[in-house]
Design a protein around this motif. Structure first.
Motif, short mmCIF file in Angstrom:
data_model
loop_
_atom_site.label_atom_id
_atom_site.label_comp_id
_atom_site.label_asym_id
_atom_site.label_seq_id
_atom_site.Cartn_x
_atom_site.Cartn_y
_atom_site.Cartn_z
N ARG A 128 0.94 -1.22 0.08
CA ARG A 128 0.07 0.01 -0.17
C ARG A 128 0.76 1.13 -0.14
N VAL A 129 0.69 2.12 -0.70
CA VAL A 129 1.40 3.60 -1.12
C VAL A 129 0.29 4.52 -1.00
N LEU A 130 0.47 5.64 -1.04
CA LEU A 130 -0.23 6.89 -1.04
C LEU A 130 -0.02 7.77 -2.48
N HIS A 131 -0.88 7.73 -3.39
CA HIS A 131 -0.64 8.37 -4.49
C HIS A 131 -1.25 9.58 -4.49
N VAL A 132 -0.67 10.78 -4.72
CA VAL A 132 -1.21 12.28 -4.55
C VAL A 132 -1.02 13.09 -5.79
N GLN A 133 -1.89 13.53 -6.30
CA GLN A 133 -1.66 14.50 -7.59
C GLN A 133 -2.39 15.84 -7.25
N ARG A 134 -1.53 16.98 -7.46
CA ARG A 134 -1.80 18.41 -7.08
C ARG A 134 -1.41 19.08 -8.27
N LEU A 135 -2.57 20.37 -8.13
CA LEU A 135 -1.97 21.39 -9.16
C LEU A 135 -1.60 22.57 -8.36
N ARG A 136 -0.28 23.11 -8.39
CA ARG A 136 0.26 24.04 -7.47
C ARG A 136 0.12 25.49 -8.39
N SER A 137 -0.36 26.44 -7.85
CA SER A 137 -0.42 27.78 -8.27
C SER A 137 0.21 28.62 -7.55
N ALA A 138 0.52 29.96 -8.18
CA ALA A 138 1.21 30.93 -7.56
C ALA A 138 0.44 32.21 -7.70
N ASP A 139 -0.26 32.87 -7.02
CA ASP A 139 -1.14 33.96 -6.90
C ASP A 139 -2.19 33.94 -8.11
N GLY A 140 -2.76 32.55 -8.09
CA GLY A 140 -3.63 32.39 -9.08
C GLY A 140 -3.22 32.02 -10.29
N VAL A 141 -2.17 31.81 -10.62
CA VAL A 141 -1.50 31.27 -11.98
C VAL A 141 -0.78 29.92 -11.96
N PRO A 142 -1.53 29.00 -12.87
CA PRO A 142 -1.11 27.53 -12.52
C PRO A 142 0.48 27.53 -12.82
N LEU A 143 1.26 26.71 -12.21
CA LEU A 143 2.42 26.60 -12.15
C LEU A 143 3.08 25.35 -12.36
N ALA A 144 2.48 24.32 -11.81
CA ALA A 144 3.23 23.12 -12.08
C ALA A 144 1.99 21.90 -11.53
N ILE A 145 2.20 20.65 -12.10
CA ILE A 145 1.68 19.68 -11.66
C ILE A 145 2.47 18.67 -10.88
N LEU A 146 2.03 18.24 -9.85
CA LEU A 146 3.06 17.69 -8.70
C LEU A 146 2.37 16.06 -8.30
N ASP A 147 3.09 15.25 -8.79
CA ASP A 147 2.77 13.70 -8.54
C ASP A 147 3.60 13.18 -7.63
N ASN A 148 2.94 12.68 -6.63
CA ASN A 148 3.95 12.04 -5.50
C ASN A 148 3.28 10.74 -5.27
N VAL A 149 4.44 9.61 -4.77
CA VAL A 149 3.92 8.61 -4.11
C VAL A 149 4.63 8.38 -2.78
N LEU A 150 3.89 8.04 -1.88
CA LEU A 150 4.64 7.79 -0.61
C LEU A 150 4.18 6.45 0.28
N PRO A 151 5.23 6.07 0.96
CA PRO A 151 5.10 4.76 1.40
C PRO A 151 3.84 4.59 2.64
N GLU A 152 3.69 3.16 3.16
CA GLU A 152 2.48 2.87 3.66
C GLU A 152 2.15 3.97 4.97
N GLN A 153 3.14 4.23 5.72
CA GLN A 153 3.11 4.88 7.20
C GLN A 153 2.54 6.45 6.86
N PHE A 154 2.29 6.98 5.66
CA PHE A 154 1.62 8.14 5.17
C PHE A 154 0.40 8.17 4.48
#
Length: 253
Positions: free
Chosen positions: A139-165
């Motif tokens: 089991r892992v945690l899969h997270v996808q986020r859209l990060r913006s700065a002052d309302g302007v989209p900047l990055a798409i962040l795709d992270n996977v974390l081990p089971e303890q999270f």
């Protein structure tokens, strides 16, 4: 919330040389750039539309469009669907060190905003197994986020974390940076393996980042390890190159 339309002072363009060798679009772009740099046009200001500006200055719309595109290419203006053309809040230059984008934005005086696109517990795939050193199917945690700065989209962040999270929830991920959350749990990150590259944006990435289809994006793949050498996160991210850059300091040994 977008700022109201900023009407450019005609005085900026009174000395345009309409018969000289310097192209009009270049003269207009130069004056707009100076207005941005001296904050006559403040960060976040929304320009009047090309048709209105062309009519006020007695110029053709293609001339105005090219001047504005020059400043978009320089990262000083950004076009946003449904909003118009805005002055950007400054390009984020990121030193290649063990920090998060959230922290980099705060440090540069910008307001980070996060939209969690998905957060789910999934079986570890081959990439997660290799990066995190976990068992296949664990089991892992899969997270996808859209990060913006002052309302302007900047990055798409795709992270996977081990089971303890896997108990990290959407609300926490929207309010805080990932590394802030990990540090709050006592994780001390010491080292990371990182690869920086570039490629064409997918259709989904282009839509989320407000780019044209197939536009270039910067990429970063990173695995971070804690002070005991255990992998704590695996990230595969993409960034708008007009709003973001990496900076590396090289030292001769």
């Amino acid at each position: 919330m977008a700022q109201s339309e900023h009407r450019l002072p005609v005085e900026l363009f009174l000395d345009l040389d309409r018969s000289g060798p310097v192209p009009l679009y270049y003269q207009i772009a130069s004056r707009l750039e100076q207005a941005i740099l001296d904050q006559t046009l403040p960060a976040g200001a929304r320009l009047e539309n090309e048709v209105a500006l062309a009519a006020r200055l007695g110029l053709s719309r293609p001339t105005i469009r090219r001047a504005i595109q020059d400043l978009v290419d320089k990262g000083l203006l950004v076009r946003r669907r449904g909003i118009g053309t805005q002055v950007v809040h400054g390009k984020v230059t990121r030193n290649v060190e063990l920090t998060s984008l959230y922290e980099d934005l705060e440090r540069s005086g910008q307001k980070p905003e996060t939209q969690v696109l998905s957060v789910e517990v999934v079986p570890a795939d081959e990439a997660a197994v290799e990066a995190l050193g976990v068992d296949p199917g664990s089991r892992v945690l899969h997270v996808q986020r859209l990060r913006s700065a002052d309302g302007v989209p900047l990055a798409i962040l795709d992270n996977v974390l081990p089971e303890q999270f896997t108990d990290l929830d959407r609300e926490a991920l929207e309010k805080h940076g990932l590394y802030q959350l990990l540090r709050a749990r006592g994780v001390t990150m010491r080292v990371a393996k990182q690869r920086i590259g570039a490629r064409a944006a997918s259709a989904r990435e282009a839509d989320l980042l407000d780019l044209s289809r197939g536009a270039p994006v910067l990429t970063m793949v990173r695995t971070a390890f804690d002070n005991s050498g255990v992998a704590v996160e695996f990230g595969q991210h993409c960034y708008r190159p007009d709003r973001y850059s990496f900076e590396v300091t090289l030292v001769d040994r």
